[in-house]
Design a protein around this motif. Structure first.
Motif, short mmCIF file in Angstrom:
data_model
loop_
_atom_site.label_atom_id
_atom_site.label_comp_id
_atom_site.label_asym_id
_atom_site.label_seq_id
_atom_site.Cartn_x
_atom_site.Cartn_y
_atom_site.Cartn_z
N LEU A 151 8.83 -3.65 -2.99
CA LEU A 151 10.27 -3.41 -3.05
C LEU A 151 10.64 -2.62 -4.30
O LEU A 151 11.46 -1.70 -4.25
CB LEU A 151 11.04 -4.72 -3.00
CG LEU A 151 11.06 -5.47 -1.67
CD1 LEU A 151 11.86 -6.76 -1.80
CD2 LEU A 151 11.62 -4.61 -0.54
N TYR A 152 10.04 -2.98 -5.43
CA TYR A 152 10.35 -2.27 -6.67
C TYR A 152 9.95 -0.79 -6.57
O TYR A 152 10.67 0.10 -7.04
CB TYR A 152 9.64 -2.92 -7.85
CG TYR A 152 10.00 -2.28 -9.18
CD1 TYR A 152 11.22 -2.56 -9.79
CD2 TYR A 152 9.14 -1.37 -9.78
CE1 TYR A 152 11.56 -1.96 -10.99
CE2 TYR A 152 9.48 -0.76 -10.98
CZ TYR A 152 10.69 -1.06 -11.59
OH TYR A 152 11.04 -0.46 -12.77
N ASN A 153 8.81 -0.52 -5.97
CA ASN A 153 8.34 0.87 -5.85
C ASN A 153 9.11 1.65 -4.79
O ASN A 153 9.28 2.87 -4.91
CB ASN A 153 6.85 0.88 -5.51
CG ASN A 153 5.99 0.41 -6.67
OD1 ASN A 153 6.38 0.55 -7.83
ND2 ASN A 153 4.84 -0.17 -6.37
N GLU A 154 9.59 0.95 -3.75
CA GLU A 154 10.23 1.62 -2.62
C GLU A 154 11.71 1.87 -2.80
O GLU A 154 12.23 2.94 -2.43
CB GLU A 154 10.02 0.75 -1.36
CG GLU A 154 10.79 1.22 -0.13
CD GLU A 154 10.73 0.23 1.01
OE1 GLU A 154 11.31 0.54 2.07
OE2 GLU A 154 10.12 -0.85 0.86
N LEU A 155 12.43 0.91 -3.38
CA LEU A 155 13.89 0.94 -3.33
C LEU A 155 14.49 1.74 -4.48
O LEU A 155 13.91 1.82 -5.57
CB LEU A 155 14.44 -0.48 -3.34
CG LEU A 155 14.03 -1.37 -2.16
CD1 LEU A 155 14.65 -2.75 -2.29
CD2 LEU A 155 14.41 -0.71 -0.83
N SER A 183 0.82 -1.22 0.00
CA SER A 183 0.00 0.00 0.00
C SER A 183 0.85 1.26 0.00
O SER A 183 0.34 2.36 -0.25
CB SER A 183 -0.92 0.00 1.23
OG SER A 183 -0.14 0.05 2.42
N GLY A 184 2.15 1.12 0.32
CA GLY A 184 3.04 2.28 0.39
C GLY A 184 3.32 2.75 1.80
O GLY A 184 4.18 3.61 2.01
N HIS A 185 2.63 2.21 2.80
CA HIS A 185 2.83 2.62 4.18
C HIS A 185 4.08 1.96 4.77
O HIS A 185 4.30 0.76 4.59
CB HIS A 185 1.60 2.25 5.02
CG HIS A 185 0.35 2.96 4.59
ND1 HIS A 185 -0.44 2.50 3.57
CD2 HIS A 185 -0.21 4.10 5.03
CE1 HIS A 185 -1.47 3.32 3.40
NE2 HIS A 185 -1.35 4.31 4.27
N TYR A 186 4.89 2.76 5.45
CA TYR A 186 6.16 2.28 6.00
C TYR A 186 5.93 1.66 7.37
O TYR A 186 5.24 2.22 8.23
CB TYR A 186 7.13 3.45 6.12
CG TYR A 186 8.51 3.08 6.63
CD1 TYR A 186 9.39 2.37 5.82
CD2 TYR A 186 8.93 3.44 7.91
CE1 TYR A 186 10.67 2.04 6.26
CE2 TYR A 186 10.20 3.13 8.36
CZ TYR A 186 11.07 2.42 7.54
OH TYR A 186 12.32 2.09 8.00
N CYS A 187 6.53 0.49 7.58
CA CYS A 187 6.41 -0.21 8.86
C CYS A 187 7.81 -0.50 9.38
O CYS A 187 8.54 -1.33 8.81
CB CYS A 187 5.62 -1.51 8.68
SG CYS A 187 5.37 -2.43 10.22
N ALA A 188 8.18 0.16 10.48
CA ALA A 188 9.53 0.04 11.04
C ALA A 188 9.54 -0.95 12.20
O ALA A 188 8.58 -1.05 12.97
CB ALA A 188 10.02 1.40 11.52
N TRP A 189 10.65 -1.67 12.32
CA TRP A 189 10.81 -2.57 13.45
C TRP A 189 10.77 -1.80 14.78
O TRP A 189 10.15 -2.25 15.75
CB TRP A 189 12.13 -3.33 13.35
CG TRP A 189 12.66 -3.81 14.68
CD1 TRP A 189 13.80 -3.42 15.30
CD2 TRP A 189 12.04 -4.76 15.57
NE1 TRP A 189 13.95 -4.05 16.52
CE2 TRP A 189 12.87 -4.88 16.69
CE3 TRP A 189 10.87 -5.51 15.51
CZ2 TRP A 189 12.57 -5.74 17.76
CZ3 TRP A 189 10.57 -6.36 16.59
CH2 TRP A 189 11.41 -6.47 17.69
#
Length: 289
Positions: free
Chosen positions: A194-198, A141-147
């Motif tokens: 990954l393709y959209n984010e990196l 969805s594009g939302h970032y999820c951090a550890w």
């Protein structure tokens, strides 16, 4: 006279045949020599670097100690001949495309597929090198999820494409909770995210260990570079490993297109690159931040 001419003709034909047979034998001998394929494998070795030798005229590209590149290059392998196992314990149907199994267990939940396998490798490197705050990935969805956020008790509330994070559990920075976080990432991330984010790699000459060959999609596929060599002309070759669908052992792949350099690969942007049992139609590359 006729008998003499006939004899001369017969001797001439025999001479031509003998003459023609000499280069045929020589060619056959040369052909056998040319079919000899160099063996670049050390079957008794248990790391990526020591399992695979580099082709003649090449040398390994040097990277700093403790870098992600050296971490991958020295990753432990299981014994040569170990089979690819699916998450349910069954053997994967295709066992002829790999030369090593990375020493990473396959979760029984079936979530650790191709993109997830590489997410795990990257995340465990950051965890082991005290860079936990850098662990985080986008959902599709594009939302970032951090550890870090997850460890502090925040969990996503998902409604369609809308995602919000709410604190709903106690703080927990344990390794066990870390793997629960990764399972969440496996569920909501993949090759498309990954393709959209990196960051994209536009020039294949800039590829390095840790970069990835990717087809973003549903389904898509992704493999990671885990070793790199270069020759005096600046030409590079690479080793690749992958997970796959269904979730299975992460494995170091052969080059089935060129046995003279296998398992090494030349990599070019927008090229057709067959990797084990998958073909990238127009190759694209990304790298972790």
């Amino acid at each position: 006279m006729k008998k003499l001419l006939a004899l001369i003709l017969i001797l001439s034909v025999i001479g031509v045949i003998i003459f023609q047979q000499k280069p045929v034998k020589s060619t056959a001998k040369n052909l056998v020599v040319s079919l000899k394929v160099p063996n670049l494998l050390n079957k008794d070795s248990l790391t990526i670097k020591t399992r695979v030798n580099f082709p003649k005229g090449y040398k390994r590209v040097v990277y700093p100690k403790e870098s992600f590149q050296e971490y991958l290059r020295n990753y432990k392998l299981k014994a040569f001949g170990t089979k690819i196992i699916n998450y349910d314990g069954s053997e994967y149907y295709w066992q002829r495309g790999h030369i090593g199994i990375l020493d990473i267990p396959v979760p029984k939940n079936g979530l650790q597929q191709c993109a997830d396998a590489l997410i795990r490798v990257r995340s465990e490197y950051l965890w082991d090198h005290n860079r936990k705050d850098e662990i985080g990935f986008n959902f599709t969805s594009g939302h970032y999820c951090a550890w870090k956020q997850y460890a502090e008790g925040y969990r996503p509330k998902i409604s369609g494409n809308q995602v919000t994070f709410q604190k709903s559990t106690p703080i927990n920075h344990s390794k066990e909770n870390f793997y629960k976080y990764l399972n969440l990432i496996y569920m909501y991330s993949g090759t498309l995210s990954l393709y959209n984010e990196l960051p994209k790699i536009e020039n294949a000459k800039n590829l390095k260990i840790g970069d990835m060959l990717i087809k973003g999609g549903t389904p898509g596929h992704i493999v990671m570079i885990c070793d790199e060599v270069i020759n005096s002309k600046g030409e590079k070759l690479y080793l690749l490993f992958q997970g796959n669908t269904p979730a299975q052992s992460i494995h170091l792949v052969k080059n089935l297109e060129d046995s003279n350099i296998s398992p090494w690969y030349p990599l070019k942007k927008n090229a057709v690159i067959p990797v084990s049992n998958y073909t990238f139609g127009a190759s694209k590359f990304v790298q972790f931040k």
